[in-house]
Design a protein around this motif. Structure first.
Motif, PDB file in Angstrom:
ATOM      1  N   GLU A  67       7.323   7.253  11.605  1.00  0.00           N
ATOM      2  CA  GLU A  67       7.105   6.006  10.978  1.00  0.00           C
ATOM      3  C   GLU A  67       6.418   6.069   9.513  1.00  0.00           C
ATOM      4  OE1 GLU A  67       5.059   1.599  11.623  1.00  0.00           O
ATOM      5  OE2 GLU A  67       5.718   2.640  13.336  1.00  0.00           O
ATOM      6  N   ILE A  68       5.630   7.248   9.326  1.00  0.00           N
ATOM      7  CA  ILE A  68       5.103   7.222   8.212  1.00  0.00           C
ATOM      8  C   ILE A  68       6.012   8.106   7.197  1.00  0.00           C
ATOM      9  CG2 ILE A  68       3.326   8.756   7.011  1.00  0.00           C
ATOM     10  CD1 ILE A  68       1.488   8.392   9.656  1.00  0.00           C
ATOM     11  N   GLU A  69       7.014   8.854   7.979  1.00  0.00           N
ATOM     12  CA  GLU A  69       7.777   9.503   6.965  1.00  0.00           C
ATOM     13  C   GLU A  69       9.055   8.430   6.520  1.00  0.00           C
ATOM     14  OE1 GLU A  69       8.588  12.378   5.792  1.00  0.00           O
ATOM     15  OE2 GLU A  69       6.366  13.066   6.259  1.00  0.00           O
ATOM     16  N   ASN A  70       9.098   7.473   7.485  1.00  0.00           N
ATOM     17  CA  ASN A  70      10.258   6.472   6.859  1.00  0.00           C
ATOM     18  C   ASN A  70       9.637   5.542   5.828  1.00  0.00           C
ATOM     19  OD1 ASN A  70      12.315   7.378   8.797  1.00  0.00           O
ATOM     20  ND2 ASN A  70      11.367   6.022  10.265  1.00  0.00           N
ATOM     21  N   ILE A  71       8.484   5.396   5.899  1.00  0.00           N
ATOM     22  CA  ILE A  71       7.787   4.587   4.796  1.00  0.00           C
ATOM     23  C   ILE A  71       7.714   5.280   3.496  1.00  0.00           C
ATOM     24  CG2 ILE A  71       5.343   3.716   4.236  1.00  0.00           C
ATOM     25  CD1 ILE A  71       4.868   2.837   7.222  1.00  0.00           C
ATOM     26  N   ARG A  72       7.282   6.562   3.574  1.00  0.00           N
ATOM     27  CA  ARG A  72       7.325   7.533   2.400  1.00  0.00           C
ATOM     28  C   ARG A  72       8.491   7.643   1.804  1.00  0.00           C
ATOM     29  NH1 ARG A  72       3.984  12.341   4.845  1.00  0.00           N
ATOM     30  NH2 ARG A  72       1.878  11.534   4.399  1.00  0.00           N
ATOM     31  N   ARG A  73       9.682   7.674   2.519  1.00  0.00           N
ATOM     32  CA  ARG A  73      11.073   7.834   2.117  1.00  0.00           C
ATOM     33  C   ARG A  73      11.435   6.314   1.465  1.00  0.00           C
ATOM     34  NH1 ARG A  73      15.478   5.690   4.496  1.00  0.00           N
ATOM     35  NH2 ARG A  73      14.557   5.965   6.288  1.00  0.00           N
ATOM     36  N   ARG A  74      11.105   5.067   2.092  1.00  0.00           N
ATOM     37  CA  ARG A  74      11.492   3.933   1.311  1.00  0.00           C
ATOM     38  C   ARG A  74      10.705   3.589   0.262  1.00  0.00           C
ATOM     39  NH1 ARG A  74      11.452   1.949   6.788  1.00  0.00           N
ATOM     40  NH2 ARG A  74       9.582   1.557   7.078  1.00  0.00           N
ATOM     41  N   ASN A  75       9.399   4.092   0.299  1.00  0.00           N
ATOM     42  CA  ASN A  75       8.591   3.828  -0.874  1.00  0.00           C
ATOM     43  C   ASN A  75       9.185   4.843  -2.243  1.00  0.00           C
ATOM     44  OD1 ASN A  75       6.919   2.174  -0.067  1.00  0.00           O
ATOM     45  ND2 ASN A  75       5.477   3.477   0.622  1.00  0.00           N
ATOM     46  N   THR A  76       9.709   6.014  -2.040  1.00  0.00           N
ATOM     47  CA  THR A  76      10.113   6.712  -2.843  1.00  0.00           C
ATOM     48  C   THR A  76      11.645   6.108  -3.357  1.00  0.00           C
ATOM     49  OG1 THR A  76       9.411   8.707  -1.905  1.00  0.00           O
ATOM     50  CG2 THR A  76      11.205   9.052  -3.432  1.00  0.00           C
ATOM     51  N   GLN A  77      12.521   5.681  -2.633  1.00  0.00           N
ATOM     52  CA  GLN A  77      13.563   4.903  -3.156  1.00  0.00           C
ATOM     53  C   GLN A  77      13.091   3.543  -3.857  1.00  0.00           C
ATOM     54  OE1 GLN A  77      15.566   4.198   0.605  1.00  0.00           O
ATOM     55  NE2 GLN A  77      16.544   6.101   0.687  1.00  0.00           N
ATOM     56  N   GLU A  78      12.161   2.769  -3.434  1.00  0.00           N
ATOM     57  CA  GLU A  78      11.753   1.703  -4.193  1.00  0.00           C
ATOM     58  C   GLU A  78      11.407   2.260  -5.682  1.00  0.00           C
ATOM     59  OE1 GLU A  78      11.953  -1.590  -3.711  1.00  0.00           O
ATOM     60  OE2 GLU A  78      13.310  -0.923  -2.201  1.00  0.00           O
ATOM     61  N   ILE A  79      10.414   2.983  -5.707  1.00  0.00           N
ATOM     62  CA  ILE A  79       9.915   3.655  -7.069  1.00  0.00           C
ATOM     63  C   ILE A  79      11.312   4.157  -7.870  1.00  0.00           C
ATOM     64  CG2 ILE A  79       8.730   5.467  -8.165  1.00  0.00           C
ATOM     65  CD1 ILE A  79       6.718   5.183  -5.701  1.00  0.00           C
ATOM     66  N   GLU A  80      12.172   4.809  -7.165  1.00  0.00           N
ATOM     67  CA  GLU A  80      13.303   5.191  -8.324  1.00  0.00           C
ATOM     68  C   GLU A  80      14.060   3.913  -8.745  1.00  0.00           C
ATOM     69  OE1 GLU A  80      15.712   7.865  -5.779  1.00  0.00           O
ATOM     70  OE2 GLU A  80      14.153   9.401  -5.923  1.00  0.00           O
ATOM     71  N   LYS A  81      14.178   2.948  -7.930  1.00  0.00           N
ATOM     72  CA  LYS A  81      14.861   1.686  -8.313  1.00  0.00           C
ATOM     73  C   LYS A  81      14.060   0.987  -9.334  1.00  0.00           C
ATOM     74  CE  LYS A  81      17.739  -0.431  -4.461  1.00  0.00           C
ATOM     75  NZ  LYS A  81      17.428  -1.396  -3.631  1.00  0.00           N
ATOM     76  N   ILE A  82      12.761   1.031  -9.113  1.00  0.00           N
ATOM     77  CA  ILE A  82      12.127   0.395 -10.458  1.00  0.00           C
ATOM     78  C   ILE A  82      12.116   1.063 -11.468  1.00  0.00           C
ATOM     79  CG2 ILE A  82       9.697  -0.020 -10.953  1.00  0.00           C
ATOM     80  CD1 ILE A  82       9.135  -0.539  -8.071  1.00  0.00           C
ATOM     81  N   HIS A  83      11.945   2.400 -11.633  1.00  0.00           N
ATOM     82  CA  HIS A  83      12.458   3.321 -12.848  1.00  0.00           C
ATOM     83  C   HIS A  83      13.551   2.808 -13.450  1.00  0.00           C
ATOM     84  CE1 HIS A  83       8.707   5.444 -13.001  1.00  0.00           C
ATOM     85  NE2 HIS A  83       8.772   5.570 -11.583  1.00  0.00           N
TER      86      HIS A  83
END
Length: 195
Positions: A67-83
């Motif tokens: 679950e922690i790995e999934n959260i990290r992956r989703r956060n990374t994707q969100e940060i990329e979208k924001i950028h």
């Protein structure tokens, strides 16, 4: 991080060891003579209970790790979208500036020597401005004589024409823009229609 194959091998060997221990405990419980020492019986039950709790704990840790790995992956994707799309509103506000500079260039009189330096300055400013916004992923939609695409074009008028195929972009009234694959403003065009 531990290689997944090594981690899986460790997990499998741990599971096998735990299963063997459980089986041995169960066998020892079943092979006990009719006379059972209450202390031994309680120890065996506690060992079984401990093994079950350890297995439950291990499963919980594995589930939480995933679950922690999934959260990290989703956060990374969100940060990329924001950028990628954080500049969308800012660039949208700059589009009228680009339009005005391009209109100025289209109506400028290059034959007038008094204005040639000013026109050249505006041209260089526009080029520099466009180069800068292109670095951030802005692409313009300006092609004519291409098939009309409702995803990127907005038809302002339809003109009957025998010289063009139906649904062809005839003229560009206002350029459209795409930022990192997302449409910011559709191109305003006139479209051909057969007679």
């Amino acid at each position: 991080m531990i290689d997944n194959n090594v981690k899986n091998n460790i997990d499998e060997s741990t599971l096998q060891n735990e299963k063997i221990e459980k089986e041995e405990l169960l066998e020892s419980v079943s092979t006990v003579d009719n006379v059972i020492d209450p202390k031994n019986d309680q120890i065996i039950k506690l060992k079984i209970q401990l093994a079950q709790l350890q297995e439950h704990e291990r499963n919980t840790v594995l589930r939480l790790t995933a679950e922690i790995e999934n959260i990290r992956r989703r956060n990374t994707q969100e940060i990329e979208k924001i950028h990628k799309f954080g500049l969308e509103r800012f660039i949208f506000e700059l589009l009228p500036v680009i339009d005005n500079l391009e209109r100025t260039m289209s109506i400028s009189d290059n034959s007038n020597t008094l204005l040639s330096a000013i026109i050249e300055g505006i041209e260089l400013t526009l080029k520099s401005f466009l180069d800068t916004v292109h670095k951030f992923g802005l692409k313009s939609i300006y092609e004519i004589n291409v098939p009309f695409n409702p995803e990127i074009h907005q038809a302002i008028s339809i003109i009957e024409s025998e010289d063009h195929k139906p649904n062809q972009v005839l003229t560009m009234i206002q350029k459209g823009y795409i930022l990192n694959g997302r449409l910011i403003r559709p191109a305003m065009v006139t479209v051909s229609q057969s007679k």
